[in-house]
Design an enzyme around this catalytic site. Structure first.
Site, short mmCIF file in Angstrom:
data_model
loop_
_atom_site.label_atom_id
_atom_site.label_comp_id
_atom_site.label_asym_id
_atom_site.label_seq_id
_atom_site.Cartn_x
_atom_site.Cartn_y
_atom_site.Cartn_z
N ARG A 283 30.26 68.19 32.35
CA ARG A 283 29.42 69.38 32.38
C ARG A 283 30.16 70.60 31.82
O ARG A 283 29.61 71.38 31.04
CB ARG A 283 28.94 69.63 33.81
CG ARG A 283 28.10 68.47 34.36
CD ARG A 283 27.99 68.51 35.87
NE ARG A 283 27.18 69.65 36.31
CZ ARG A 283 27.03 69.97 37.59
NH1 ARG A 283 27.66 69.28 38.54
NH2 ARG A 283 26.28 71.00 37.92
N ILE B 107 30.99 60.72 41.91
CA ILE B 107 30.22 61.47 40.91
C ILE B 107 29.44 62.54 41.67
O ILE B 107 29.25 62.45 42.89
CB ILE B 107 29.27 60.56 40.09
CG1 ILE B 107 28.33 59.75 41.00
CG2 ILE B 107 30.05 59.65 39.18
CD1 ILE B 107 27.37 58.85 40.25
N ASP B 108 28.99 63.56 40.95
CA ASP B 108 28.33 64.69 41.58
C ASP B 108 27.02 64.28 42.26
O ASP B 108 26.41 63.27 41.90
CB ASP B 108 28.02 65.78 40.55
CG ASP B 108 29.28 66.35 39.91
OD1 ASP B 108 30.34 66.28 40.56
OD2 ASP B 108 29.19 66.83 38.78
N LYS B 109 26.59 65.11 43.18
CA LYS B 109 25.36 64.87 43.94
C LYS B 109 24.17 64.55 43.03
O LYS B 109 23.43 63.61 43.28
CB LYS B 109 25.04 66.10 44.80
CG LYS B 109 23.71 66.04 45.52
CD LYS B 109 23.43 67.37 46.23
CE LYS B 109 22.03 67.37 46.82
NZ LYS B 109 21.71 68.69 47.45
N THR C 282 24.27 63.70 39.79
CA THR C 282 24.55 62.75 38.73
C THR C 282 24.19 61.36 39.25
O THR C 282 24.50 61.03 40.39
CB THR C 282 26.04 62.79 38.32
OG1 THR C 282 26.35 64.09 37.81
CG2 THR C 282 26.37 61.75 37.27
#
Length: 303
Positions: free
Chosen positions: A237, A136-138, A140
């Site tokens: 997103r 998952i993104d930094k 998130t």
């Protein structure tokens, strides 16, 4: 890598021309450094970054060998939701990068997991991504699977490929969503105007499917649950922005002038479910909202 300058590209600086080619992911600053080190030639001769390219020019880029620094264990606290001999389920905090990459070779989740599990991690994704089967993104927050051996990695990777893993995210988005639920089916690929972003791309994108349903409505925003069938970069997103409801706090795809008091997108990997790779038993876990997400939620309720 070899390119031939087209007529409509004539007159660009060499470094700008290279940065706009779509078959690599290198930044303009990195390409400038490579030009300076003599890795780029124009019509067989070394050239400067400021050279103005001409139609028909042949550009050769000899990509230098990249050696990543060794990834070392670091004693970083982990919020472990579940652990056994085959896998870990961790609740990732905001701001933590999942695995080492250019610019982030320390302080990552992998550094922390190496300190916790040592050599007991799957090797399928190499030394920089031991145990990592998805990410998952930094900015998130929420649940992630870590594989302790190749058996679990192969099983869980197959479940991801077959879309049988349950992944439900909660997100706070701008605007009031009128319908109770919906499906966003739109391919996602790299943004042709900004290579650091993703975008809806029917020409170059890959299939992406997001289910969403409304959980709670506020005066100018909505709490939604998003269920992923595919796992494209920045999928939720990009998809929510595409229907006019960007995530609150999102520094890349969100509203530039809106201040919500949250440092990063309001997106939380809330629920994670899968079949255990060894027993076949279905297991499902949930993680509470992080403090900043909860604070924003309460603020919106009062508003």
């Amino acid at each position: 890598m070899i390119w031939e300058v087209a007529k409509e590209e004539e007159g660009q600086r060499l470094d700008k021309y290279l940065s706009e080619q779509k078959d690599h992911d290198f930044s303009r600053s990195y390409l400038g450094k490579c030009i300076q080190e003599g890795c780029v030639s124009v019509n067989g001769e070394k050239a400067k970054a400021s050279l103005k390219v001409k139609a028909g020019d042949r550009i050769d880029f000899d990509i230098p060998e990249q050696k990543d620094p060794e990834v070392l264990p670091e004693a970083i606290p982990l919020d472990i939701v579940y652990e056994d001999d085959d896998l870990l389920v961790v609740n990732k905090e905001r701001g933590m990068v999942v695995h080492p990459a250019a610019g982030h070779y320390s302080g990552t989740l992998v550094n922390a997991v190496l300190a916790h599990a040592g050599s007991s991690l799957s090797s399928i994704n190499g030394v920089n991504r031991p145990g990592i089967v998805h990410r998952i993104d930094k900015d998130t927050t929420g649940l992630l699977l870590i594989c302790k051996n190749d058996l679990s990695h192969q099983s869980l990777a197959k479940q991801l490929e077959e879309h049988s893993i349950t992944r439900r995210y909660h997100a706070l988005v701008f605007g009031k969503i009128k319908e109770e639920d919906g499906i966003i089916s739109a391919p996602i690929g790299r943004d042709e105007k900004d290579r650091k972003k993703q975008a809806i791309s029917y020409k170059h994108g890959k299939e992406a499917l997001t289910h969403y349903k409304v959980l709670e409505r506020f005066s100018d925003s909505t709490l939604v649950e998003c269920r992923l069938e595919t796992g494209r970069t920045h999928q939720i997103r990009v998809h929510m922005k595409s229907i006019g409801h960007p995530l609150l706090g999102d520094p890349v795809y969100g509203l530039k002038n809106r201040k919500d008091g949250i440092s990063g997108q309001a997106l939380h990997a809330m629920i994670l479910g899968f079949q255990h790779p060894r027993t076949g038993e279905y297991m499902e876990f949930s993680a509470p909202y992080p403090a900043d997400f909860q604070a924003l939620l309460e603020k919106l309720r009062k508003k």
